[in-house]
Design an enzyme around this catalytic site. Structure first.
Site, PDB file in Angstrom:
ATOM      1  CB  VAL A  13      49.845  57.150 124.845  1.00 32.03           C
ATOM      2  CG1 VAL A  13      48.833  56.472 125.748  1.00 32.03           C
ATOM      3  CG2 VAL A  13      50.733  56.106 124.164  1.00 32.03           C
TER       4      VAL A  13
ATOM      5  CG  ASP B 185      41.380  59.890 127.314  1.00 32.81           C
ATOM      6  OD1 ASP B 185      41.633  59.983 126.096  1.00 32.81           O
ATOM      7  OD2 ASP B 185      40.237  59.610 127.734  1.00 32.81           O
TER       8      ASP B 185
ATOM      9  N   GLY C 286      42.212  63.368 124.411  1.00 35.19           N
ATOM     10  CA  GLY C 286      42.848  62.720 125.553  1.00 35.19           C
ATOM     11  C   GLY C 286      43.680  63.646 126.407  1.00 35.19           C
TER      12      GLY C 286
ATOM     13  CB  THR D 107      34.725  59.722 124.533  1.00 37.57           C
ATOM     14  OG1 THR D 107      35.011  59.787 123.139  1.00 37.57           O
ATOM     15  CG2 THR D 107      33.470  60.533 124.806  1.00 37.57           C
ATOM     16  N   GLY D 108      37.019  61.816 123.863  1.00 37.51           N
ATOM     17  CA  GLY D 108      37.375  63.159 123.435  1.00 37.51           C
ATOM     18  C   GLY D 108      38.872  63.363 123.419  1.00 37.51           C
TER      19      GLY D 108
ATOM     20  CB  THR E  35      37.229  56.682 122.274  1.00 40.11           C
ATOM     21  OG1 THR E  35      38.404  57.144 121.683  1.00 40.11           O
ATOM     22  CG2 THR E  35      37.526  55.795 123.439  1.00 40.11           C
TER      23      THR E  35
HETATM   24  C1  SD4 Z   1      42.329  59.809 122.753  1.00 43.58           C
HETATM   25  N1  SD4 Z   1      40.248  59.912 123.964  1.00 43.58           N
HETATM   26  O1  SD4 Z   1      43.196  59.068 122.303  1.00 43.58           O
HETATM   27  C2  SD4 Z   1      40.990  59.197 122.990  1.00 43.58           C
HETATM   28  C3  SD4 Z   1      40.374  59.033 121.686  1.00 43.58           C
HETATM   29  C4  SD4 Z   1      39.307  59.790 121.286  1.00 43.58           C
HETATM   30  O2  SD4 Z   1      38.782  60.685 119.166  1.00 43.58           O
HETATM   31  O3  SD4 Z   1      38.380  59.994 122.031  1.00 43.58           O
HETATM   32  N2  SD4 Z   1      39.510  60.099 120.001  1.00 43.58           N
HETATM   33  O4  SD4 Z   1      42.504  60.999 122.983  1.00 43.58           O
END
Ligand code: SD4
Length: 325
Positions: free
Chosen positions: A215, A217, A240, A237-238, A186
């Site tokens: 959905v 974060d 969610g 990021t990471g 992200t």
């Molecule tokens: C989520 N944080 O949808 C976002 C996307 C992400 O690898 O970081 N995805 O959880």
């Protein structure tokens, strides 16, 4: 002391805390001596190209909201990126659904979630912020609104790379909501202009092979993104789910409001995230933050997270520190 004198005293104190820089720059948008150092931060190495664009927009228009919007549009359009935009990896039904958020430092914000076929969800989020009385639109309603607003809406089709990855995944169809401890995630971007105005953006195709309707974060104000002109900004990021659980970005901004440095605030959010999530060895999450003094920080659960920092004349990638080594 009269309340007016107290106010004046407080204002002077506050001003000396938040206006440490005198920034004299040349170039279109930065033509005057100003009080704040412009700064753009964004997650991962795709942040370099996004920052480049954001800086260009900031310099030419002076508009930090357009800068953070157009910056991440570069990532949304990048066909080699499988975690942002319509070319991203689909959910477990083979459908790409996108989430995005944009926020100004004055509290204005707009987000979209679970939206299909929209080329630039970040622009749709901005339309929600500026053209509706709402904060979030989801799913088919969000897509219809994009059409109404004349935004680009494409036929539903997986990118060749996403299709290949989906076919491989389907052989096992293992449902494991795990974020790889890898790069290219992200994009979250936060920025400050020369007048101290702040804004942030965040856009993603979310967790690969997620349940249809899931959905993360990124479009949740306070989780994936939070901006407050009085204090600073943070984005995440990471995984969610792990970030929503601790209201990560809001937590960081609130810690900074209490005087924590951005770096320490990011570290505290990661500490909280680790305490509130099981199976932490399988969870990657990272945060970036800045305050109005132009200080910034980043921290992640595991190694491998990095972020791009654009200051005047320099756009570089920086490795984040992490809790686990
Ligand atoms: C989520 N944080 O949808 C976002 C996307 C992400 O690898 O970081 N995805 O959880």
């Amino acid at each position: 002391m009269s309340s007016r004198r107290e106010f004046v005293k407080k204002t002077i104190l506050t001003s000396s805390l938040i206006l440490p820089f005198k920034f004299s720059a040349s170039g279109n948008g930065f033509d005057k001596t100003t009080d704040f150092q412009p700064l753009i931060l964004s997650t991962w190495n795709h942040g370099l190209a996004a920052n480049e664009k954001a800086w260009e927009v900031l310099e030419s228009s002076g508009d930090i909201v357009s800068a953070v919007e157009q910056g991440v549009m570069v990532t949304e359009s990048d066909l080699s990126n499988l975690t942002v935009g319509l070319q991203g990896l689909p959910d477990r039904e083979g459908i790409v659904t996108l989430d995005a958020a944009i926020m100004r430092g004055d509290g204005g914000c707009g987000t979209v979630s679970f939206v299909r076929q929209v080329m630039h969800p970040i622009s749709l989020a901005r339309k929600v912020m500026e053209e509706t009385p709402h904060v979030m639109l989801s799913g088919e309603g969000a897509r219809q609104f994009a059409i109404e607003q004349g935004l680009e809406v494409l036929p539903e089709k997986l990118s060749p790379e996403a299709e290949k990855a989906y076919k491989e995944w389907k052989q096992k169809s293992e449902y494991k909501p795990i974020i790889n401890i890898e790069n290219h995630d992200t994009i979250g971007m936060i920025g400050m202009d020369t007048s101290g105005k702040l804004a942030g953006s965040c856009t993603t195709s979310g967790l690969a092979f997620k349940m249809h309707g899931r959905v993360g974060d990124s479009p949740i104000i306070g989780a994936g993104l939070f901006v407050d002109e009085e204090v600073g900004a943070a984005t995440a990021t990471g995984l969610g789910e792990s970030i929503i659980r601790i209201c990560g970005s809001f937590l960081i901004v609130e810690l900074m409001r209490q005087g924590w440095e951005p770096q320490k605030a990011c570290e505290e959010a990661v500490k909280r995230l680790i305490a509130k999530n099981k199976n932490i060895e399988d969870i990657q999450a990272g945060f970036i933050a800045m305050n109005k003094d132009g200080e910034y920080g980043a921290y992640s659960v595991h190694p491998g997270f990095n972020f791009a920092r654009h200051t005047k004349g320099e756009n570089i990638l920086i490795d984040s520190k992490s809790k686990f080594k």
